[in-house]
Design an enzyme around this catalytic site. Structure first.
Site, PDB file in Angstrom:
ATOM      1  N   GLY A  87      -6.149   8.085 -26.174  1.00  0.00           N
ATOM      2  CA  GLY A  87      -6.131   7.474 -27.450  1.00  0.00           C
ATOM      3  C   GLY A  87      -7.571   7.075 -27.624  1.00  0.00           C
ATOM      4  O   GLY A  87      -8.655   7.540 -27.485  1.00  0.00           O
TER       5      GLY A  87
ATOM      6  N   SER B 177      -5.324  -2.985 -39.125  1.00  0.00           N
ATOM      7  CA  SER B 177      -5.413  -1.154 -39.364  1.00  0.00           C
ATOM      8  C   SER B 177      -5.337  -1.648 -41.349  1.00  0.00           C
ATOM      9  O   SER B 177      -5.056  -3.099 -41.287  1.00  0.00           O
ATOM     10  CB  SER B 177      -4.067  -0.988 -39.058  1.00  0.00           C
ATOM     11  OG  SER B 177      -3.293   0.408 -39.838  1.00  0.00           O
TER      12      SER B 177
ATOM     13  N   GLY C 237      -5.973  -0.998 -23.885  1.00  0.00           N
ATOM     14  CA  GLY C 237      -5.180   0.344 -23.813  1.00  0.00           C
ATOM     15  C   GLY C 237      -6.211   1.724 -24.281  1.00  0.00           C
ATOM     16  O   GLY C 237      -6.242   2.554 -24.697  1.00  0.00           O
ATOM     17  N   ALA C 238      -6.799   1.476 -22.117  1.00  0.00           N
ATOM     18  CA  ALA C 238      -7.384   2.232 -22.093  1.00  0.00           C
ATOM     19  C   ALA C 238      -7.110   3.590 -21.901  1.00  0.00           C
ATOM     20  O   ALA C 238      -8.620   4.286 -21.006  1.00  0.00           O
ATOM     21  CB  ALA C 238      -8.899   1.996 -21.035  1.00  0.00           C
TER      22      ALA C 238
ATOM     23  N   GLY D 298      -8.742   3.962 -27.149  1.00  0.00           N
ATOM     24  CA  GLY D 298      -8.781   3.284 -25.961  1.00  0.00           C
ATOM     25  C   GLY D 298      -9.696   4.053 -25.107  1.00  0.00           C
ATOM     26  O   GLY D 298     -11.051   3.677 -24.319  1.00  0.00           O
TER      27      GLY D 298
ATOM     28  N   ASP E  99      -1.211  -5.920 -18.193  1.00  0.00           N
ATOM     29  CA  ASP E  99       0.456  -5.604 -19.267  1.00  0.00           C
ATOM     30  C   ASP E  99       0.326  -6.909 -20.311  1.00  0.00           C
ATOM     31  O   ASP E  99       0.399  -7.872 -20.353  1.00  0.00           O
ATOM     32  CB  ASP E  99       1.221  -5.502 -18.573  1.00  0.00           C
ATOM     33  CG  ASP E  99       2.203  -5.458 -19.389  1.00  0.00           C
ATOM     34  OD1 ASP E  99       2.490  -5.673 -20.473  1.00  0.00           O
ATOM     35  OD2 ASP E  99       3.686  -5.376 -18.721  1.00  0.00           O
ATOM     36  N   LEU E 100       0.005  -6.471 -21.759  1.00  0.00           N
ATOM     37  CA  LEU E 100       0.081  -7.374 -22.797  1.00  0.00           C
ATOM     38  C   LEU E 100       0.905  -7.942 -23.586  1.00  0.00           C
ATOM     39  O   LEU E 100       1.069  -8.936 -24.129  1.00  0.00           O
ATOM     40  CB  LEU E 100      -0.284  -6.783 -24.360  1.00  0.00           C
ATOM     41  CG  LEU E 100      -2.297  -6.055 -24.368  1.00  0.00           C
ATOM     42  CD1 LEU E 100      -2.488  -5.462 -24.856  1.00  0.00           C
ATOM     43  CD2 LEU E 100      -3.309  -7.893 -24.038  1.00  0.00           C
TER      44      LEU E 100
ATOM     45  N   TYR F 275      15.075  -7.535 -38.675  1.00  0.00           N
ATOM     46  CA  TYR F 275      13.833  -6.454 -38.219  1.00  0.00           C
ATOM     47  C   TYR F 275      13.878  -5.504 -38.898  1.00  0.00           C
ATOM     48  O   TYR F 275      14.779  -4.963 -39.106  1.00  0.00           O
ATOM     49  CB  TYR F 275      14.510  -6.583 -36.530  1.00  0.00           C
ATOM     50  CG  TYR F 275      13.207  -5.477 -35.559  1.00  0.00           C
ATOM     51  CD1 TYR F 275      12.289  -6.437 -35.714  1.00  0.00           C
ATOM     52  CD2 TYR F 275      12.916  -4.454 -35.806  1.00  0.00           C
ATOM     53  CE1 TYR F 275      10.606  -5.693 -35.272  1.00  0.00           C
ATOM     54  CE2 TYR F 275      12.341  -3.417 -35.220  1.00  0.00           C
ATOM     55  CZ  TYR F 275      10.760  -4.094 -34.984  1.00  0.00           C
ATOM     56  OH  TYR F 275      10.227  -3.422 -34.159  1.00  0.00           O
TER      57      TYR F 275
ATOM     58  N   THR G 196       2.454  -7.657 -28.421  1.00  0.00           N
ATOM     59  CA  THR G 196       1.444  -6.605 -27.516  1.00  0.00           C
ATOM     60  C   THR G 196      -0.376  -6.756 -28.692  1.00  0.00           C
ATOM     61  O   THR G 196      -1.219  -6.265 -28.216  1.00  0.00           O
ATOM     62  CB  THR G 196       1.630  -5.132 -27.836  1.00  0.00           C
ATOM     63  OG1 THR G 196       3.324  -4.929 -26.841  1.00  0.00           O
ATOM     64  CG2 THR G 196       0.883  -3.810 -27.778  1.00  0.00           C
TER      65      THR G 196
END
Length: 304
Positions: free
Chosen positions: A26, A156, A22-23, A28, A74-75, A176, A122
């Protein structure tokens, strides 16, 4: 609060290689920049390859000596994760630091091509697969260099709100709820760290889970006003937290501290916040739950 550059002041990472997921933006992007500025070779891994190339260019503009590479990852696609890990093993002679940074927060119910709820896929399962695939490379590099390798996974404090439901993590049977889905994926990040450290207790690799703190990034792109109101309710025990977000440099500081602070060699498996050792919720550190999640994750990636 310390910034990334303050954490890395006087630290020389020359000869070390870091992979940051995710670099492109943000936390990353800032983590990748800071590690590269300290001399590390940094591999920027992202779903948007062109955006990763552009981010590498921006880092080089700021730090002309930066040694950077880019890889597609792509995670949400386990085949992509396997391909990226395989390519990295071929393209690189070693890997010292794995920064599992990429994340997704509060999207509507979405399932990946392999049928997985997208936040779980993800935030946890893609990183679980990436970590297990790259672990032999991390161990080999640390053994060869004599410098412990590290796996840093961004969690988090949102993990405290809801535990993981191991019976129905994909929301097949239950309705959900994007807040529950996010919280359980962040709990999974801590649980993975706990079990990983147990499994590699005798290996020269340390695993750490990180709470970066509240920071304004693209992670909140799916949030509505009602979502922010619910977040305030969930953080009622910490009034003002949302009103005083960290800067990008402050929020990424704990990630680079986790990756480089030598004093953490004595605290492998720790949960970190504000560049200090913290304490995660009990449901996210229970060893039995951690083992069960590891087994479940292994079955899920094996079946897809």
């Amino acid at each position: 609060m310390r910034s990334t550059d303050e954490v890395l002041d006087g630290v020389d990472l020359s000869g070390r290689t870091a992979l940051v997921t995710g670099a492109t933006s943000g936390l990353g992007a800032e983590t990748a920049r800071a590690l590269a500025a300290a001399g590390a070779t940094v591999v920027l891994a992202a779903r948007d390859f062109d955006a990763a190339v552009d981010r590498a260019r921006r880092i080089r503009d700021a730090h002309p000596e930066a040694d950077l590479d880019v890889i597609h990852l792509d995670l949400t696609d386990l085949d992509s994760v396997r391909a990226a890990a395989g390519a990295l093993a071929v393209r690189r002679s070693g890997l010292d630091l794995l920064i599992n940074n990429a994340g997704l927060m509060y999207p509507p119910l979405t399932r990946t091509a392999q049928g997985l709820e997208i936040q779980f896929a993800t935030n946890h399962l893609g990183h679980f697969l990436l970590t297990t695939e790259l672990l032999p490379l991390l161990v080999d590099t640390a053994t060869r260099t004599g410098i412990p390798a590290r796996v840093v996974t961004l969690s988090s404090d949102a993990h405290r709100a809801y535990p993981i439901d191991l019976e129905d993590p994909q929301f097949v049977e239950r309705p959900y709820d994007k807040f529950i889905a996010y919280a359980q994926s962040k709990a999974a990040n801590v649980l993975m760290t706990v079990e990983l450290q147990r499994l590699i207790a005798d290996a020269p690799v340390g695993a750490y889970a990180v709470h970066p703190g509240i920071c304004v990034t693209g992670l909140a792109r799916f949030m509505s006003r009602d979502d922010f109101d619910r977040m305030r309710q969930l953080t009622v025990r910490n009034p003002g937290r949302l009103a005083k977000p960290k800067s990008l440099e402050q929020a990424a500081a704990t990630s680079v501290w986790a990756a480089t602070a030598t004093e953490l060699d004595r605290h492998r498996g720790a949960y970190l916040a504000d560049c200090a050792i913290g304490r995660a919720g009990s449901h996210a550190t229970d060893p039995d739950t951690a083992s069960e999640l590891w087994d479940l994750s292994t079955r899920l990636i094996s079946a897809r």
